[in-house]
Motif scaffolding. Structure first.
Motif, PDB file in Angstrom:
ATOM      1  N   UNK A 153       0.831  -1.204   0.000  1.00 50.26           N
ATOM      2  CA  UNK A 153       0.000   0.000   0.000  1.00 50.26           C
ATOM      3  C   UNK A 153       0.873   1.265   0.000  1.00 50.26           C
ATOM      4  N   UNK A 154       0.949   1.976  -1.120  1.00 51.68           N
ATOM      5  CA  UNK A 154       1.821   3.161  -1.181  1.00 51.68           C
ATOM      6  C   UNK A 154       1.257   4.346  -0.411  1.00 51.68           C
ATOM      7  N   UNK A 155       0.001   4.267  -0.011  1.00 48.47           N
ATOM      8  CA  UNK A 155      -0.639   5.382   0.702  1.00 48.47           C
ATOM      9  C   UNK A 155      -0.625   5.197   2.219  1.00 48.47           C
ATOM     10  N   UNK A 156       0.006   4.125   2.673  1.00 50.55           N
ATOM     11  CA  UNK A 156       0.057   3.886   4.116  1.00 50.55           C
ATOM     12  C   UNK A 156       0.967   4.926   4.763  1.00 50.55           C
ATOM     13  N   UNK A 157       0.382   5.809   5.535  1.00 51.05           N
ATOM     14  CA  UNK A 157       1.140   6.894   6.148  1.00 51.05           C
ATOM     15  C   UNK A 157       1.733   6.509   7.492  1.00 51.05           C
ATOM     16  N   UNK A 158       2.412   7.474   8.087  1.00 48.32           N
ATOM     17  CA  UNK A 158       3.032   7.260   9.399  1.00 48.32           C
ATOM     18  C   UNK A 158       2.254   8.011  10.476  1.00 48.32           C
ATOM     19  N   UNK A 159       2.366   7.520  11.679  1.00 43.40           N
ATOM     20  CA  UNK A 159       1.777   8.223  12.802  1.00 43.40           C
ATOM     21  C   UNK A 159       2.430   9.600  12.968  1.00 43.40           C
ATOM     22  N   UNK A 160       1.669  10.522  13.478  1.00 46.64           N
ATOM     23  CA  UNK A 160       2.217  11.856  13.751  1.00 46.64           C
ATOM     24  C   UNK A 160       2.471  12.056  15.241  1.00 46.64           C
ATOM     25  N   UNK A 161       2.026  11.088  16.065  1.00 48.03           N
ATOM     26  CA  UNK A 161       2.322  11.123  17.498  1.00 48.03           C
ATOM     27  C   UNK A 161       2.518   9.695  17.983  1.00 48.03           C
ATOM     28  N   UNK A 162       3.082   9.564  19.183  1.00 51.52           N
ATOM     29  CA  UNK A 162       3.295   8.241  19.757  1.00 51.52           C
ATOM     30  C   UNK A 162       2.015   7.755  20.423  1.00 51.52           C
ATOM     31  N   UNK A 163       1.806   6.453  20.392  1.00 46.79           N
ATOM     32  CA  UNK A 163       0.569   5.877  20.935  1.00 46.79           C
ATOM     33  C   UNK A 163       0.405   6.159  22.422  1.00 46.79           C
ATOM     34  N   UNK A 164       1.512   6.330  23.138  1.00 44.42           N
ATOM     35  CA  UNK A 164       1.440   6.548  24.589  1.00 44.42           C
ATOM     36  C   UNK A 164       1.331   8.025  24.962  1.00 44.42           C
ATOM     37  N   UNK A 165       1.147   8.911  23.981  1.00 42.42           N
ATOM     38  CA  UNK A 165       1.119  10.349  24.263  1.00 42.42           C
ATOM     39  C   UNK A 165       0.022  10.728  25.250  1.00 42.42           C
ATOM     40  N   UNK A 166      -1.066   9.946  25.244  1.00 43.08           N
ATOM     41  CA  UNK A 166      -2.204  10.281  26.106  1.00 43.08           C
ATOM     42  C   UNK A 166      -2.416   9.247  27.201  1.00 43.08           C
ATOM     43  N   UNK A 167      -1.410   8.413  27.458  1.00 44.46           N
ATOM     44  CA  UNK A 167      -1.513   7.451  28.550  1.00 44.46           C
ATOM     45  C   UNK A 167      -1.605   8.184  29.895  1.00 44.46           C
ATOM     46  N   UNK A 168      -2.325   7.612  30.860  1.00 45.08           N
ATOM     47  CA  UNK A 168      -2.288   8.175  32.216  1.00 45.08           C
ATOM     48  C   UNK A 168      -0.865   8.192  32.747  1.00 45.08           C
TER      49      UNK A 168
END
Length: 226
Positions: free
Chosen positions: A199-214
């Motif tokens: 998939x050439x349109x698969x983009x990247x995250x712009x933030x880390x998944x844990x950015x909003x972790x408690x």
């Protein structure tokens, strides 16, 4: 060959970092149920707390691997999550929609959850053993170190759930539960992974998944990787 290997490892790391984050954030729901059902079972609670801490550590190791390369993970979602798919098939709802109070109140529901987690963790261990011998992985020293740590940690992850099942006279997984596990793995390996790879349109995250972790979830150490 260089592009193929980079793309494969990029996607592999992205799927793993998603699953590790999904793992430790979901275990909070399990801990809530266990603390309510068996508040005096300190050994079981401690074992599950260690499981959560290890999943968080694994997430941080993959995060560091991406940071060392100067890029973010690819944007993969719950369709690539083993525990997501298992919960959806067995409970007919997403992890977010699981009724924690119903699991606390019902031995049958908690028993199902224990088997799902145990089978998922055992699948993860077998997959890591394969990846440690994979020719596209073995040249990446940091990734190999990560997978060796995961290989060492994994057996303690399914032990508390199997232990609870045995201590309470519950059955082992049946053929159809093992069949669901195999189906989810095959679906990812032979359908989803190739589609994402191409998939050439698969983009990247712009933030880390844990950015909003408690804040209390974030407190975890990561081994030195390089």
């Amino acid at each position: 060959m260089g592009w193929f290997r980079r793309r494969y490892l990029d996607l592999l790391g992205s799927i793993y970092i998603y699953n590790e984050h999904r793992g430790y954030t979901s275990i909070d729901r399990v801990l809530e149920a266990v603390r309510a059902r068996a508040p005096d079972d300190a050994a079981l609670i401690a074992a599950i707390e260690k499981h959560r801490a290890d999943e968080r550590k694994h997430y941080l190791m993959f995060k560091r691997w991406f940071e060392l390369q100067g890029r973010m993970p690819l944007r993969v979602g719950r369709t690539c999550g083993h525990i997501d798919r298992f919960v959806e098939i067995v409970f007919r709802r997403t992890i977010e929609d699981l009724d924690t109070q119903a699991i606390i109140a019902s031995d049958d529901e908690f028993e199902k959850l224990c088997r799902v987690i145990s089978l998922t963790e055992q699948r993860g261990h077998r997959q890591v053993e394969i990846l440690l011998r994979h020719p596209l992985v073995t040249d990446d020293k940091v990734l190999m170190k990560i997978f060796r740590i995961i290989e060492k940690d994994e057996p303690s992850h399914w032990a508390p759930y199997d232990g609870w099942l045995k201590a309470n006279g519950k059955r082992d997984p049946k053929w159809w539960e093992r069949g669901i596990d195999s189906f989810i793995h095959s679906e990812l390996l032979f359908v989803k992974l190739p589609v994402l790879f191409l998939n050439p349109w698969l983009g990247r995250r712009t933030d880390w998944a844990d950015a909003h972790d408690p804040a209390e979830v974030k407190a975890s150490a990561v081994p030195a990787l390089g």
